[in-house]
Design a protein around this motif. Sequence first.
Motif, PDB file in Angstrom:
ATOM      1  N   ALA A 113       0.541  -0.951  -0.239  1.00 56.05           N
ATOM      2  CA  ALA A 113       0.246  -0.447  -0.187  1.00 56.05           C
ATOM      3  C   ALA A 113       0.641   1.274  -0.022  1.00 56.05           C
ATOM      4  N   VAL A 114       1.842   1.340   0.760  1.00 55.58           N
ATOM      5  CA  VAL A 114       2.717   3.104   0.811  1.00 55.58           C
ATOM      6  C   VAL A 114       3.879   2.507  -0.425  1.00 55.58           C
ATOM      7  N   LEU A 115       4.325   1.714  -0.390  1.00 53.77           N
ATOM      8  CA  LEU A 115       5.338   1.604  -1.729  1.00 53.77           C
ATOM      9  C   LEU A 115       5.223   1.654  -2.764  1.00 53.77           C
ATOM     10  N   SER A 116       3.988   1.299  -3.149  1.00 56.74           N
ATOM     11  CA  SER A 116       3.142   1.472  -4.212  1.00 56.74           C
ATOM     12  C   SER A 116       2.978   3.185  -4.285  1.00 56.74           C
ATOM     13  N   ALA A 149       0.526  14.672   9.206  1.00 52.55           N
ATOM     14  CA  ALA A 149       0.460  15.449   9.840  1.00 52.55           C
ATOM     15  C   ALA A 149       1.577  15.265  10.742  1.00 52.55           C
ATOM     16  N   SER A 150       2.013  13.984  11.287  1.00 52.56           N
ATOM     17  CA  SER A 150       3.974  13.915  12.075  1.00 52.56           C
ATOM     18  C   SER A 150       4.643  13.867  10.619  1.00 52.56           C
ATOM     19  N   LEU A 151       4.018  13.421   9.489  1.00 53.31           N
ATOM     20  CA  LEU A 151       5.440  12.673   8.772  1.00 53.31           C
ATOM     21  C   LEU A 151       5.688  14.775   7.791  1.00 53.31           C
ATOM     22  N   GLY A 152       4.814  15.773   8.195  1.00 54.48           N
ATOM     23  CA  GLY A 152       5.445  17.080   7.165  1.00 54.48           C
ATOM     24  C   GLY A 152       3.803  16.906   6.731  1.00 54.48           C
ATOM     25  N   ALA A 230       4.900   3.771   6.980  1.00 52.42           N
ATOM     26  CA  ALA A 230       4.098   5.043   6.298  1.00 52.42           C
ATOM     27  C   ALA A 230       5.597   5.954   6.856  1.00 52.42           C
ATOM     28  N   PRO A 231       5.580   6.139   8.181  1.00 55.37           N
ATOM     29  CA  PRO A 231       7.292   7.194   8.429  1.00 55.37           C
ATOM     30  C   PRO A 231       8.546   6.485   8.012  1.00 55.37           C
ATOM     31  N   ALA A 232       8.204   4.486   7.860  1.00 55.51           N
ATOM     32  CA  ALA A 232      10.387   4.269   7.820  1.00 55.51           C
ATOM     33  C   ALA A 232      10.101   3.747   5.794  1.00 55.51           C
ATOM     34  N   ALA A 233       8.817   4.412   5.286  1.00 57.04           N
ATOM     35  CA  ALA A 233       9.327   4.797   3.995  1.00 57.04           C
ATOM     36  C   ALA A 233       9.771   6.514   3.394  1.00 57.04           C
ATOM     37  N   ALA A 234       8.802   7.295   3.660  1.00 60.18           N
ATOM     38  CA  ALA A 234       8.727   8.513   3.846  1.00 60.18           C
ATOM     39  C   ALA A 234      10.513   8.717   4.665  1.00 60.18           C
ATOM     40  N   TRP A 235      11.295   8.492   5.768  1.00 61.23           N
ATOM     41  CA  TRP A 235      12.232   8.138   6.318  1.00 61.23           C
ATOM     42  C   TRP A 235      13.359   7.667   4.685  1.00 61.23           C
TER      43      TRP A 235
END
Lengths: 239, 122
Positions: A113-116, A149-152, A230-235
């Motif tokens: 869901a996140v990586l796609s 919100a936590s990821l900006g 999601a935070p891991a992918a963003a990072w």
Amino acid sequence: MKSPTELWVYLSASPLIWLTLTVCVWVAASELSIRLGRNPLANPVLASILALSAVVWAAGVPYQRYFEGAQFVHFMLGPATVAIAVPLAQRWREVSRLIGPIGAALIVGSVTAVLSVVALGKLVGLSGEVLISFLPKSATAGVAMAVSASLGGDPSLTAVLTVTTGIVGALVVTPFMNLFRIKDFAARGFAAGLTAHGIGTARAYEVSATAGLFAGIAMALNAVATSVVAPAAAWLFLR
Amino acid sequence: MIKGLAALLLFQLFGESIVFLTGLAVPGPVVGLMLLFAAMLTSARLGRSSWKPVEDASGALLANLGLLFVPAGVGVVALGRFVEGQTLAIGFVLVLSAVLTLGATMLAFVGARRLLGGGDPE
């Protein structure tokens, strides 16, 4: 005696009318969906959103004012998430035998869901703010907005992307699963709940109680998984 | 019904409080779900289950789950400035990602069920 125009000016500024309209439009839309034999295209969430957006837009009312009334409904997302504990506890014996498939599908599904979104979003060149707000879209609305919100990201954009994902998932799941002749309603429901959170779960409950239960479990588990993935992918990919 | 709603709100409140105090990266309502689940299983083990009001409230909420997403969805009217010129790209990513997630999740579930057993699908 005041004029009808004055009445409209008075009412459209009060939360009451927007709350009442939201609930009444929903009642009408779900009645319509039942009459149409729960056809996936007659999705009551989609119909309600289209109708209410048209009214809000035509009335020239700012979304914030609509939300002052509708927030009482929105707020119930929290208690409704807690409420999934009830069917889970009632049918725990049956669910606990499927811990393996549930774990495997949760890991594969939440990462997909996140990586796609990262891969496809970079492919079509989405802006950074949109991409960040997009990541948690398969988690249920309250959770997705908090993660964004936590990821900006922008929570209001995330809310719309999340609800739209839910609607797309709910529209697609039945034809998709029938196309591949999947008769395992636990698997069908789990995929619907993981992809399309509460809206997918609502759709799954329309199809079968088993699908609904597993959709609810997937929605709860993916709310947790997304707040890690999601935070891991963003990072990793969006710095 | 009101008793049940009170219980659901209380469990959400416990959940939110635990998340706030511990800084857990899990949403409050999900912690509330786990607490209520644990409470229900424990009381079933002890042979005391008087969860009728909670079951009623939960049933009523879950039967109308879709309604709760409507207010956030209407937010689409206020999106102009973000999606300008990106609507088509956003739609493409959204639909494809949803289909990929559905397929991957279903395959993993069905595959693991075949490998690990866990009873036949009904």
